[in-house]
Design a protein around this motif. Structure first.
Motif, short mmCIF file in Angstrom:
data_model
loop_
_atom_site.label_atom_id
_atom_site.label_comp_id
_atom_site.label_asym_id
_atom_site.label_seq_id
_atom_site.Cartn_x
_atom_site.Cartn_y
_atom_site.Cartn_z
N CYS A 10 -23.18 21.06 18.15
CA CYS A 10 -22.88 19.53 17.65
C CYS A 10 -23.84 18.79 18.32
CB CYS A 10 -21.53 19.22 17.79
SG CYS A 10 -20.80 17.44 17.11
N VAL A 29 -25.37 15.10 17.18
CA VAL A 29 -24.92 14.62 15.77
C VAL A 29 -23.34 13.98 16.20
CG1 VAL A 29 -24.18 15.38 13.56
CG2 VAL A 29 -26.36 16.41 14.66
N GLN A 56 -19.99 13.64 15.13
CA GLN A 56 -18.87 14.15 14.69
C GLN A 56 -17.52 13.54 14.96
OE1 GLN A 56 -18.99 16.92 12.07
NE2 GLN A 56 -21.05 16.05 12.21
N GLY A 84 -26.78 21.97 14.93
CA GLY A 84 -26.12 22.52 13.54
C GLY A 84 -26.06 23.68 13.33
N PHE A 120 -31.41 17.09 11.14
CA PHE A 120 -30.39 16.00 11.61
C PHE A 120 -31.43 14.97 12.24
CE2 PHE A 120 -27.36 19.20 10.67
CZ PHE A 120 -26.22 18.60 9.96
N GLU A 148 -31.14 11.42 11.12
CA GLU A 148 -29.66 11.00 11.29
C GLU A 148 -29.39 10.52 13.02
OE1 GLU A 148 -25.23 12.91 11.31
OE2 GLU A 148 -26.85 13.48 9.73
#
Length: 287
Positions: free
Chosen positions: A51, A54, A56, A125, A160, A163
């Protein structure tokens, strides 16, 4: 012959200052209370994916873990004075749920990117078990657990990348976005964490405040390495489960006065540690 002065200093006839032994002992035993907490289970923890940066949310289990932590600390009579989190939602939400369960919602919460999870670069990811199947368990274990090995960096071709680096939160940092990491070893996590620890967190602890740091597996491991003086080799074997508060009792020099305590049901904690360790075992998850 010496002439006593108030407090712990004595003045000898030759002018030399000597520290009273009993006072030194009291200083060493002066205790501060610090809690480290790896956030509750996130949605990508559940899916066994890297992760990292990112953003989450917590899974249902993670929400339950965070609330359980708060109830556990309250039942044991602890009261928090200040909480520190990363800029990632799973860390922040864990702190919210924990303080709510304790009835400490009013306690200040201070956020910094320097408490973020380790930046796993190009691995973000990817499924750990499938990565181990394709590249070998030892390679993945080195990427995950070693102190000074950095995974391949993320670049603009990564799904990602934008992002992460277009996220408004990273325009609030104390360094420009372009200087933020693209991949990190655990050593690099500690390097970027130490200024925040020394300049912001330590002064709160030294005031006698009870501090909780709601962070991530690797930012907590990095802090433990620093506080406990864990060797580069031995940190490889330190595994932290989600949602388990770690109690550190520190002396006046912020060194542990006793071994760290993982609070909660010890059988369940060992099962949770094994679950984390097993995440990197080879398994083909795709078609």
């Amino acid at each position: 012959m010496s002439f006593g002065l108030p407090g712990w200093v004595t003045l000898s006839v030759d002018g030399a200052e000597q520290t009273d032994q009993s006072s030194r002992n009291r200083l060493r035993m002066a205790k501060h209370t610090l809690f480290l907490l790896r956030h509750g289970e996130g949605t990508w923890n559940k899916e066994n994916r890297f992760c990292s940066w990112v953003d989450q949310k917590l899974s249902e289990e993670g929400v339950a873990e965070a609330r359980h932590c708060g109830r556990l600390l309250k039942e044991q009579g602890y009261q928090l004075d200040v909480v520190f989190t990363s800029l990632l939602s799973r860390s922040i939400h864990t702190a919210w749920l924990l303080t709510e369960a304790m009835g400490d919602e009013w306690v200040p919460v201070i956020k910094s990117w320097r408490l973020n999870e380790r930046h796993y670069g190009a691995l973000i990811g990817l499924n750990r078990a499938e990565l181990a199947f394709n590249h070998g368990e030892e390679r993945v274990k080195l990427w995950r657990r070693s102190y000074d090995i950095t995974p391949p960096p993320i670049d603009e071709s990564h799904p990602f990348f934008f992002e992460i680096y277009n996220d408004r939160r990273y325009h609030t940092c104390d360094i420009p976005v372009e200087e933020l990491p693209r991949a990190e070893s655990l050593k690099q996590v500690l390097d970027r964490l130490l200024p925040f620890w020394c300049d912001v967190i330590v002064p709160e602890i030294q005031k006698g405040q009870t501090v909780l740091i709601s962070a991530h597996g690797n930012s907590c491991r990095a802090l433990l390495k620093h506080i406990e003086g864990i060797s580069d080799d031995d940190i490889f074997g330190v595994t932290l489960p989600t949602g388990v508060p770690i109690l550190l009792e520190l002396d006046g020099d912020l060194r542990p006065t006793k071994p760290r305590q993982l609070l909660g049901d010890q059988v369940q904690i060992q099962e949770a540690i094994k679950k984390v360790e097993d995440q990197g075992k080879a398994k083909k998850t795709g078609p």
